[in-house]
Write a protein that holds these residues in place. Structure first.
Motif, mmCIF file in Angstrom:
data_model
loop_
_atom_site.group_PDB
_atom_site.id
_atom_site.type_symbol
_atom_site.label_atom_id
_atom_site.label_comp_id
_atom_site.label_asym_id
_atom_site.label_seq_id
_atom_site.Cartn_x
_atom_site.Cartn_y
_atom_site.Cartn_z
ATOM 1 N N UNK A 63 0.972 -1.320 0.014
ATOM 2 C CA UNK A 63 0.087 -0.073 -0.160
ATOM 3 C C UNK A 63 0.880 1.210 0.044
ATOM 4 N N UNK A 64 2.010 1.305 0.656
ATOM 5 C CA UNK A 64 2.758 2.465 0.727
ATOM 6 C C UNK A 64 3.463 2.636 -0.434
ATOM 7 N N UNK A 65 3.655 1.739 -1.309
ATOM 8 C CA UNK A 65 4.484 1.816 -2.533
ATOM 9 C C UNK A 65 3.257 1.927 -3.764
ATOM 10 N N UNK A 66 2.202 1.893 -3.402
ATOM 11 C CA UNK A 66 1.129 2.014 -4.362
ATOM 12 C C UNK A 66 0.920 0.965 -5.382
ATOM 13 N N UNK A 67 1.335 -0.355 -4.921
ATOM 14 C CA UNK A 67 1.031 -1.547 -5.777
ATOM 15 C C UNK A 67 -0.311 -1.967 -5.283
ATOM 16 N N UNK A 68 -0.837 -2.407 -6.309
ATOM 17 C CA UNK A 68 -2.378 -3.149 -6.399
ATOM 18 C C UNK A 68 -2.245 -4.280 -5.412
ATOM 19 N N UNK A 69 -3.253 -4.545 -4.644
ATOM 20 C CA UNK A 69 -3.803 -5.297 -3.704
ATOM 21 C C UNK A 69 -5.053 -6.047 -4.110
ATOM 22 N N UNK A 70 -4.942 -7.416 -4.227
ATOM 23 C CA UNK A 70 -6.243 -8.283 -4.311
ATOM 24 C C UNK A 70 -6.472 -9.192 -3.383
ATOM 25 N N UNK A 71 -7.509 -9.330 -3.019
ATOM 26 C CA UNK A 71 -8.126 -10.348 -2.087
ATOM 27 C C UNK A 71 -8.776 -11.370 -2.671
ATOM 28 N N UNK A 72 -8.711 -12.685 -2.507
ATOM 29 C CA UNK A 72 -9.703 -13.515 -3.004
ATOM 30 C C UNK A 72 -10.384 -14.308 -1.828
ATOM 31 N N UNK A 73 -11.528 -14.963 -2.059
ATOM 32 C CA UNK A 73 -12.159 -15.682 -1.118
ATOM 33 C C UNK A 73 -13.037 -16.909 -1.930
ATOM 34 N N UNK A 74 -13.338 -17.801 -1.259
ATOM 35 C CA UNK A 74 -14.190 -18.894 -1.980
ATOM 36 C C UNK A 74 -15.592 -18.835 -1.485
ATOM 37 N N UNK A 75 -16.705 -18.662 -2.086
ATOM 38 C CA UNK A 75 -18.091 -18.705 -1.697
ATOM 39 C C UNK A 75 -18.974 -19.306 -2.667
ATOM 40 N N UNK A 76 -19.895 -20.123 -1.894
ATOM 41 C CA UNK A 76 -20.720 -20.917 -2.657
ATOM 42 C C UNK A 76 -22.252 -20.510 -2.306
ATOM 43 N N UNK A 77 -23.059 -20.623 -3.457
ATOM 44 C CA UNK A 77 -24.141 -20.118 -3.356
ATOM 45 C C UNK A 77 -24.970 -21.806 -3.390
ATOM 46 N N UNK A 78 -26.115 -21.908 -2.947
ATOM 47 C CA UNK A 78 -26.713 -22.923 -2.634
ATOM 48 C C UNK A 78 -26.734 -24.146 -3.995
ATOM 49 N N UNK A 79 -26.974 -23.391 -5.213
ATOM 50 C CA UNK A 79 -27.054 -24.180 -6.240
ATOM 51 C C UNK A 79 -25.577 -24.887 -6.751
ATOM 52 N N UNK A 80 -24.515 -24.081 -6.242
ATOM 53 C CA UNK A 80 -23.337 -24.532 -6.461
ATOM 54 C C UNK A 80 -22.855 -25.611 -5.527
ATOM 55 N N UNK A 81 -23.364 -25.511 -4.285
ATOM 56 C CA UNK A 81 -23.128 -26.550 -3.509
ATOM 57 C C UNK A 81 -23.797 -27.988 -3.974
ATOM 58 N N UNK A 82 -24.678 -27.805 -4.448
ATOM 59 C CA UNK A 82 -25.498 -28.974 -5.155
ATOM 60 C C UNK A 82 -24.871 -29.673 -6.124
ATOM 61 N N UNK A 83 -24.062 -28.582 -6.910
ATOM 62 C CA UNK A 83 -23.681 -29.358 -8.175
ATOM 63 C C UNK A 83 -22.178 -29.359 -8.591
ATOM 64 N N UNK A 84 -21.514 -28.534 -7.907
ATOM 65 C CA UNK A 84 -19.868 -28.595 -8.244
ATOM 66 C C UNK A 84 -19.304 -29.754 -8.171
ATOM 67 N N UNK A 85 -18.512 -30.414 -8.824
ATOM 68 C CA UNK A 85 -17.822 -31.671 -8.763
ATOM 69 C C UNK A 85 -16.708 -31.390 -7.707
ATOM 70 N N UNK A 86 -16.098 -30.254 -7.667
ATOM 71 C CA UNK A 86 -15.010 -30.268 -6.578
ATOM 72 C C UNK A 86 -15.218 -30.582 -4.991
ATOM 73 N N UNK A 87 -16.780 -30.144 -5.011
ATOM 74 C CA UNK A 87 -17.295 -30.361 -3.410
ATOM 75 C C UNK A 87 -17.728 -31.744 -3.234
ATOM 76 N N UNK A 88 -17.730 -32.526 -4.246
ATOM 77 C CA UNK A 88 -17.768 -33.807 -4.117
ATOM 78 C C UNK A 88 -16.590 -34.640 -3.552
ATOM 79 N N UNK A 89 -15.425 -33.904 -4.015
ATOM 80 C CA UNK A 89 -14.328 -34.462 -3.356
ATOM 81 C C UNK A 89 -13.909 -33.557 -2.146
#
Length: 229
Positions: A63-89
């Protein structure tokens, strides 16, 4: 029997382990330091206090240097919870429900309203997101990756970063995992094949240098020191 010298010889013979070039316009990408990962009271979480606090230092420098900062988060809605293959593993990940505390960025990192937040449903911060486009739009030429977990989303993000043409740096102090064995193995793998695993002090010095191509490190690829895992 100590296999480390043999491992080093095999990787050296294969041509791995060289350094990536560093550009003059870095960005910091903090992968999934949300409460679902940093709060050990949740089954998906662990005590990541030291890496989170080290990342706070990293962010202060960016921040002091003015470099971009990006955050990521994982978030699922109910439809994704029911269907995404990764969540079966990885069924425990289904607890990362959109709107819950588990998907909020850890407040110790003091996320700012003007810092980009990537909401993802896969391991890599690049998969199915606009991260690459955002980094290009900001003129970024190097990506510093922090966050969790080293063996999962951090490693996947680093692999995609280098494949998109962004040289990745991983400050070892700023990444965390649930167990030491996958953490150490993944740092070794990243350092040999995809990016540079470095000390936080190295990255802090890099971020505080003037953003002048004449002061950027040479792009000549040199062998890297061995990483301790």
């Amino acid at each position: 029997m100590d296999h480390e010298p043999e491992t080093a010889r095999v990787y050296d013979r294969a041509g791995f382990g060289h350094s990536v070039p560093r550009g003059a316009r870095p960005a910091v990408v903090v992968v999934d330091f949300s409460y679902g990962f940093t709060d050990p009271s949740y089954p998906t979480g662990a005590d990541m206090t030291a890496p989170v606090l080290a990342t706070a230092q990293l962010l202060a420098a960016a921040r002091s240097a003015g470099a971009p900062v990006v955050f990521t988060t994982i978030a699922y809605d109910p439809g994704q919870v029911a269907g995404l293959m990764w969540l079966r593993k990885a069924r425990g990940m289904a607890a990362l429900e959109a709107g819950s505390r588990l998907v909020e960025i850890d407040a110790r990192l003091d996320p700012r309203p003007d810092e980009h937040l990537v909401v993802k449903t896969g391991a890599s911060a690049f998969f199915g997101t606009g991260l690459a486009t955002y980094l290009v739009s900001r003129g970024v030429d190097t990506v510093v990756v922090a966050g969790a977990t080293t063996s999962g989303c951090v490693r996947a993000t680093v692999v995609d970063a280098v494949q998109y043409g962004f040289p990745p740096l991983v400050p070892r102090d700023c990444v965390a995992d649930r167990a030491p064995e996958p953490h150490g193995a993944s740092l070794f793998d990243i350092d040999e094949k995809y990016g540079d695993v470095v000390d936080l002090a190295d990255v802090l010095d890099y971020l505080t240098r003037p953003s002048d191509p004449d002061t950027a490190p040479s792009t000549t690829t040199e062998p890297k020191p061995e990483v301790s895992v």
